[in-house]
Design a protein around this motif. Sequence first.
Motif, PDB file in Angstrom:
ATOM      1  N   ASP A   1       0.817  -1.212   0.000  1.00 51.88           N
ATOM      2  CA  ASP A   1       0.000   0.000   0.000  1.00 51.88           C
ATOM      3  C   ASP A   1       0.852   1.264   0.000  1.00 51.88           C
ATOM      4  OD1 ASP A   1      -2.710  -1.267   0.297  1.00 51.88           O
ATOM      5  OD2 ASP A   1      -1.679  -2.123   2.033  1.00 51.88           O
ATOM      6  N   ILE A   2       1.903   1.270   0.810  1.00 53.03           N
ATOM      7  CA  ILE A   2       2.737   2.463   0.969  1.00 53.03           C
ATOM      8  C   ILE A   2       4.203   2.078   0.808  1.00 53.03           C
ATOM      9  CG2 ILE A   2       3.456   4.314   2.536  1.00 53.03           C
ATOM     10  CD1 ILE A   2       0.734   3.926   3.989  1.00 53.03           C
ATOM     11  N   GLY A   3       4.902   2.814  -0.040  1.00 51.51           N
ATOM     12  CA  GLY A   3       6.336   2.615  -0.213  1.00 51.51           C
ATOM     13  C   GLY A   3       7.078   3.886   0.149  1.00 51.51           C
ATOM     14  N   LEU A   4       8.118   3.743   0.947  1.00 52.86           N
ATOM     15  CA  LEU A   4       8.973   4.859   1.349  1.00 52.86           C
ATOM     16  C   LEU A   4      10.338   4.665   0.703  1.00 52.86           C
ATOM     17  CD1 LEU A   4       8.112   4.598   5.139  1.00 52.86           C
ATOM     18  CD2 LEU A   4       7.285   6.377   3.608  1.00 52.86           C
ATOM     19  N   VAL A   5      10.815   5.687  -0.018  1.00 51.75           N
ATOM     20  CA  VAL A   5      12.105   5.569  -0.706  1.00 51.75           C
ATOM     21  C   VAL A   5      13.026   6.685  -0.256  1.00 51.75           C
ATOM     22  CG1 VAL A   5      13.298   5.476  -2.919  1.00 51.75           C
ATOM     23  CG2 VAL A   5      10.953   4.636  -2.741  1.00 51.75           C
ATOM     24  N   GLU A   6      14.203   6.320   0.224  1.00 52.42           N
ATOM     25  CA  GLU A   6      15.230   7.314   0.523  1.00 52.42           C
ATOM     26  C   GLU A   6      16.347   7.166  -0.487  1.00 52.42           C
ATOM     27  OE1 GLU A   6      18.193   7.143   3.644  1.00 52.42           O
ATOM     28  OE2 GLU A   6      17.552   5.106   4.123  1.00 52.42           O
ATOM     29  N   GLY A   7      17.049   8.256  -0.733  1.00 54.27           N
ATOM     30  CA  GLY A   7      18.186   8.228  -1.640  1.00 54.27           C
ATOM     31  C   GLY A   7      17.808   8.657  -3.040  1.00 54.27           C
ATOM     32  N   GLY A   8      18.803   9.182  -3.738  1.00 58.29           N
ATOM     33  CA  GLY A   8      18.616   9.600  -5.119  1.00 58.29           C
ATOM     34  C   GLY A   8      19.045   8.499  -6.065  1.00 58.29           C
ATOM     35  N   LEU A   9      19.141   8.861  -7.332  1.00 56.06           N
ATOM     36  CA  LEU A   9      19.483   7.896  -8.375  1.00 56.06           C
ATOM     37  C   LEU A   9      20.859   8.219  -8.932  1.00 56.06           C
ATOM     38  CD1 LEU A   9      16.001   8.170 -10.013  1.00 56.06           C
ATOM     39  CD2 LEU A   9      16.827   6.230  -8.680  1.00 56.06           C
ATOM     40  N   CYS A  10      21.846   7.390  -8.597  1.00 55.38           N
ATOM     41  CA  CYS A  10      23.236   7.592  -9.036  1.00 55.38           C
ATOM     42  C   CYS A  10      23.666   6.626 -10.122  1.00 55.38           C
ATOM     43  CB  CYS A  10      24.194   7.407  -7.863  1.00 55.38           C
ATOM     44  SG  CYS A  10      24.191   8.736  -6.687  1.00 55.38           S
ATOM     45  N   ASN A  11      23.006   5.465 -10.177  1.00 57.12           N
ATOM     46  CA  ASN A  11      23.455   4.454 -11.132  1.00 57.12           C
ATOM     47  C   ASN A  11      22.265   3.680 -11.692  1.00 57.12           C
ATOM     48  OD1 ASN A  11      22.854   2.188  -9.351  1.00 57.12           O
ATOM     49  ND2 ASN A  11      24.662   2.786  -8.175  1.00 57.12           N
TER      50      ASN A  11
ATOM     51  N   GLU B   1      11.002  -0.915 -10.250  1.00 61.28           N
ATOM     52  CA  GLU B   1      10.393  -2.146  -9.742  1.00 61.28           C
ATOM     53  C   GLU B   1       9.590  -1.857  -8.469  1.00 61.28           C
ATOM     54  OE1 GLU B   1      12.775  -5.401  -7.678  1.00 61.28           O
ATOM     55  OE2 GLU B   1      12.491  -6.259  -9.681  1.00 61.28           O
ATOM     56  N   PHE B   2      10.170  -1.050  -7.590  1.00 57.69           N
ATOM     57  CA  PHE B   2       9.515  -0.689  -6.324  1.00 57.69           C
ATOM     58  C   PHE B   2       8.229   0.088  -6.593  1.00 57.69           C
ATOM     59  CE2 PHE B   2       9.259   1.573  -2.210  1.00 57.69           C
ATOM     60  CZ  PHE B   2       9.474   0.515  -1.333  1.00 57.69           C
ATOM     61  N   ARG B   3       8.285   1.067  -7.499  1.00 61.85           N
ATOM     62  CA  ARG B   3       7.115   1.891  -7.839  1.00 61.85           C
ATOM     63  C   ARG B   3       5.969   1.023  -8.344  1.00 61.85           C
ATOM     64  NH1 ARG B   3       3.844   6.354  -7.207  1.00 61.85           N
ATOM     65  NH2 ARG B   3       2.620   4.550  -6.731  1.00 61.85           N
ATOM     66  N   GLN B   4       6.274   0.015  -9.147  1.00 63.14           N
ATOM     67  CA  GLN B   4       5.242  -0.876  -9.680  1.00 63.14           C
ATOM     68  C   GLN B   4       4.515  -1.628  -8.579  1.00 63.14           C
ATOM     69  OE1 GLN B   4       7.330  -3.404 -12.434  1.00 63.14           O
ATOM     70  NE2 GLN B   4       6.957  -2.014 -14.159  1.00 63.14           N
ATOM     71  N   GLN B   5       5.175  -1.853  -7.458  1.00 59.45           N
ATOM     72  CA  GLN B   5       4.591  -2.631  -6.370  1.00 59.45           C
ATOM     73  C   GLN B   5       3.834  -1.779  -5.355  1.00 59.45           C
ATOM     74  OE1 GLN B   5       4.514  -5.885  -6.392  1.00 59.45           O
ATOM     75  NE2 GLN B   5       5.765  -6.005  -8.225  1.00 59.45           N
ATOM     76  N   CYS B   6       3.989  -0.445  -5.411  1.00 60.44           N
ATOM     77  CA  CYS B   6       3.440   0.429  -4.364  1.00 60.44           C
ATOM     78  C   CYS B   6       2.268   1.268  -4.870  1.00 60.44           C
ATOM     79  CB  CYS B   6       4.527   1.370  -3.842  1.00 60.44           C
ATOM     80  SG  CYS B   6       5.933   0.508  -3.124  1.00 60.44           S
ATOM     81  N   LYS B   7       1.156   1.228  -4.140  1.00 61.24           N
ATOM     82  CA  LYS B   7       0.010   2.078  -4.480  1.00 61.24           C
ATOM     83  C   LYS B   7       0.357   3.546  -4.237  1.00 61.24           C
ATOM     84  CE  LYS B   7      -3.422  -1.407  -3.296  1.00 61.24           C
ATOM     85  NZ  LYS B   7      -4.419  -1.798  -2.302  1.00 61.24           N
ATOM     86  N   ILE B   8       1.015   3.822  -3.118  1.00 63.72           N
ATOM     87  CA  ILE B   8       1.427   5.176  -2.748  1.00 63.72           C
ATOM     88  C   ILE B   8       2.941   5.159  -2.580  1.00 63.72           C
ATOM     89  CG2 ILE B   8       1.361   6.942  -0.935  1.00 63.72           C
ATOM     90  CD1 ILE B   8      -1.471   5.975  -0.263  1.00 63.72           C
TER      91      ILE B   8
ATOM     92  N   SER C   1       0.382   8.004  10.025  1.00 69.29           N
ATOM     93  CA  SER C   1      -0.889   8.064  10.762  1.00 69.29           C
ATOM     94  C   SER C   1      -1.979   8.686   9.919  1.00 69.29           C
ATOM     95  CB  SER C   1      -0.719   8.856  12.072  1.00 69.29           C
ATOM     96  OG  SER C   1       0.164   8.191  12.932  1.00 69.29           O
ATOM     97  N   ASP C   2      -1.656   9.770   9.212  1.00 70.37           N
ATOM     98  CA  ASP C   2      -2.643  10.409   8.330  1.00 70.37           C
ATOM     99  C   ASP C   2      -3.100   9.436   7.251  1.00 70.37           C
ATOM    100  OD1 ASP C   2      -2.552  12.787   9.747  1.00 70.37           O
ATOM    101  OD2 ASP C   2      -1.381  13.874   8.241  1.00 70.37           O
ATOM    102  N   LEU C   3      -2.163   8.764   6.605  1.00 70.21           N
ATOM    103  CA  LEU C   3      -2.531   7.824   5.550  1.00 70.21           C
ATOM    104  C   LEU C   3      -3.346   6.654   6.079  1.00 70.21           C
ATOM    105  CD1 LEU C   3       0.779   7.823   3.465  1.00 70.21           C
ATOM    106  CD2 LEU C   3      -1.455   8.731   2.745  1.00 70.21           C
ATOM    107  N   LEU C   4      -2.988   6.153   7.262  1.00 65.81           N
ATOM    108  CA  LEU C   4      -3.747   5.056   7.862  1.00 65.81           C
ATOM    109  C   LEU C   4      -5.178   5.479   8.195  1.00 65.81           C
ATOM    110  CD1 LEU C   4      -1.062   3.493  10.222  1.00 65.81           C
ATOM    111  CD2 LEU C   4      -2.029   2.486   8.149  1.00 65.81           C
ATOM    112  N   ALA C   5      -5.348   6.764   8.537  1.00 65.46           N
ATOM    113  CA  ALA C   5      -6.677   7.291   8.863  1.00 65.46           C
ATOM    114  C   ALA C   5      -7.453   7.676   7.602  1.00 65.46           C
ATOM    115  CB  ALA C   5      -6.537   8.496   9.793  1.00 65.46           C
ATOM    116  N   GLY C   6      -6.841   7.486   6.427  1.00 60.81           N
ATOM    117  CA  GLY C   6      -7.506   7.828   5.179  1.00 60.81           C
ATOM    118  C   GLY C   6      -7.511   9.311   4.884  1.00 60.81           C
ATOM    119  N   LYS C   7      -6.624  10.054   5.558  1.00 62.95           N
ATOM    120  CA  LYS C   7      -6.551  11.503   5.374  1.00 62.95           C
ATOM    121  C   LYS C   7      -5.382  11.870   4.471  1.00 62.95           C
ATOM    122  CE  LYS C   7      -5.963  13.113   9.454  1.00 62.95           C
ATOM    123  NZ  LYS C   7      -5.863  13.706  10.774  1.00 62.95           N
TER     124      LYS C   7
END
Length: 178
Positions: free
Chosen positions: A52-62, A71-78, A160-166
Motif C-alpha cells: 500500500d505504501i512505499g517509502l524511498v530514501e536516496g537519489g538515483l546515481c546508477n 520495480e519498487f514503484r510498480q509494487q506500491c500504491k502510494i 498516521s494520516d494515511l492510515l486514517a484515510g486523510k
Amino acid sequence: MSKIRIATTSLAGCFGCHMSFLDMDERLVGLLEYVEFDRSPLTDIKHCQPCDIGLVEGGLCNAENVHVLREFRQQCKILIAVGACAINGGVPAMRNHYTVQECLEEAYLNGVGVDNPMIPSDPELPLLLSKVHPLHEVVRVDYYLPGCPPPGDAFFTILSDLLAGKEPSLPKAMLHYD
C-alpha cells in the motif's frame, strides 16, 4: 480488517532516513496493530511484494538505482520520497557539477591516500549515471517527506494520516529542508 502493507528501500544516500524512521521508537509497536512491513530495515526482505505504501530514501546515481526504483514503484500504491536525496538529489548530487570521469579520477587516481591508483572497471559494478537524479524525474511520486533526515515524528504523522484515510499534512514546525 486487513493490515496496510508498508515497504521501504534505500538508493543512493546514507541510510539516515531509515535510521530516523526507526526513531519512531515504541510508536512502531503501536503501528504494528495496523500495518505489516514488507521490505524494510525491520525484515531484511530483498524484493517488495505488492504493498500500500512505499517509502524511498536516496537519489538515483546508477542504473541499478533506477531499476530498483521502477520495480519498487510498480509494487506500491502510494510512493513517498523521503529526505533530501530522494527529493532533490541531496549530497550525492554535489557531483552533478562534474563529469563522471572527473569524479572517478578524483576518487581513484588523485584522492588523498590513494595507494594503488586505478579506476574500477568490473562489469558487475552498476553503470554510473551522468548526473544524480531525484525520484520524480524517473517515476511518479505521491508525497514528499523533506529533511536530512526527516524526524521520526514526521514519519509517524504522515503514516498516521494515511492510515486514517486523510491527506497527509505536516505542521510547519516539523518540516525541515536542511
